[in-house]
Design an enzyme around this catalytic site. Structure first.
Site, short mmCIF file in Angstrom:
data_model
loop_
_atom_site.label_atom_id
_atom_site.label_comp_id
_atom_site.label_asym_id
_atom_site.label_seq_id
_atom_site.Cartn_x
_atom_site.Cartn_y
_atom_site.Cartn_z
N CYS A 42 1.04 -1.76 0.45
CA CYS A 42 0.12 0.00 0.23
C CYS A 42 0.72 1.53 0.11
O CYS A 42 2.16 1.43 0.96
CB CYS A 42 -0.87 -0.05 1.29
N ASP A 44 0.72 3.49 2.13
CA ASP A 44 0.52 4.48 3.23
C ASP A 44 1.88 4.72 3.37
O ASP A 44 2.91 4.09 3.33
CB ASP A 44 -0.26 2.88 4.18
N CYS A 101 -6.12 -0.22 6.96
CA CYS A 101 -6.19 0.48 5.58
C CYS A 101 -6.93 1.35 5.32
O CYS A 101 -8.05 1.03 5.36
CB CYS A 101 -6.12 -0.65 4.36
ZN LIG Z 1 -3.54 1.42 3.05
#
Ligand SMILES: [Zn+2]
Length: 196
Positions: A42, A44, A101
């Site tokens: 991800c 992130d 997430c």
């Molecule tokens: Zn994420």
């Protein structure tokens, strides 16, 4: 002093520290890369591939997007997989999601976030595939954690179903696809034991 000057200061310190430990580290690495791992994770900012694996530059080939999606029409992701498998000959492909997430959570609420709604629609498909199992979990937090895990498992399947992996397998290439989920709260990776 501009607001990003500290980035260059940090970079110099970082390069210096590595060079002190291994004087020809960058010189050698500049010649070639031979990573054994492809990481699909991800975007992130709290889930940095190299750091959480304890790996140095050159050790992991990385592709990141929102909610670690592997979509059959995404030329960006497919090109990364192809290069990693066919040219770099990585031995492991790791799909890594994470609990909490934002992309996974956003896919499950009724709000609109603009363009990204189209991207998140793929996670809504994951929900639809596993609706009975997810709806049976009455605790919202646990249901979202389960969706994060199921999303990883679906993306592992998507990696395995690419022509790239299929061709590599047929050619007898040694390659394993793994599904991990990372816990933001303690920094620990969990193997979902779906390795193929
Ligand atoms: Zn994420």
């Amino acid at each position: 002093m501009s607001s990003i000057d500290h980035l260059f200061d940090n970079n110099k310190k970082w390069a210096q520290e590595i060079t002190e430990q291994e004087p020809d580290f960058f010189q050698q690495l500049s010649q070639q890369q031979t990573p054994e791992y492809l990481w699909i994770g991800c975007s992130d900012s709290r889930v940095p591939a190299n750091e959480l694996l304890g790996m140095k530059p050159g050790e992991v080939f990385v592709h990141r997007n929102i909610a670690n999606q592997v979509i059959h029409t995404d030329l960006n992701c497919l090109s990364v997989i192809q290069y990693a498998v066919e040219v770099l000959k990585v031995k492991h492909v790791i799909v890594c999601g994470h609990y909490g997430c934002g992309g996974v959570h956003a896919s499950a609420d009724d709000n609109s976030y603009g363009l990204i709604d189209n991207w998140l629609r793929h996670i809504q498909d994951v929900y639809r595939f596993h609706k009975d199992k997810l709806d049976a979990e009455t605790d919202h937090g646990k249901r979202m954690n389960l969706l994060c895990e199921l999303n990883v498992i679906e993306q592992v399947n998507n990696v395995c179903n690419t022509t790239i992996i299929r061709n590599a397998r047929e050619a007898g290439q040694d390659i394993t696809v793994h599904g991990f989920v990372y816990n933001l709260a303690d920094g620990i990776l969990k193997d979902l034991k779906v390795s193929v």
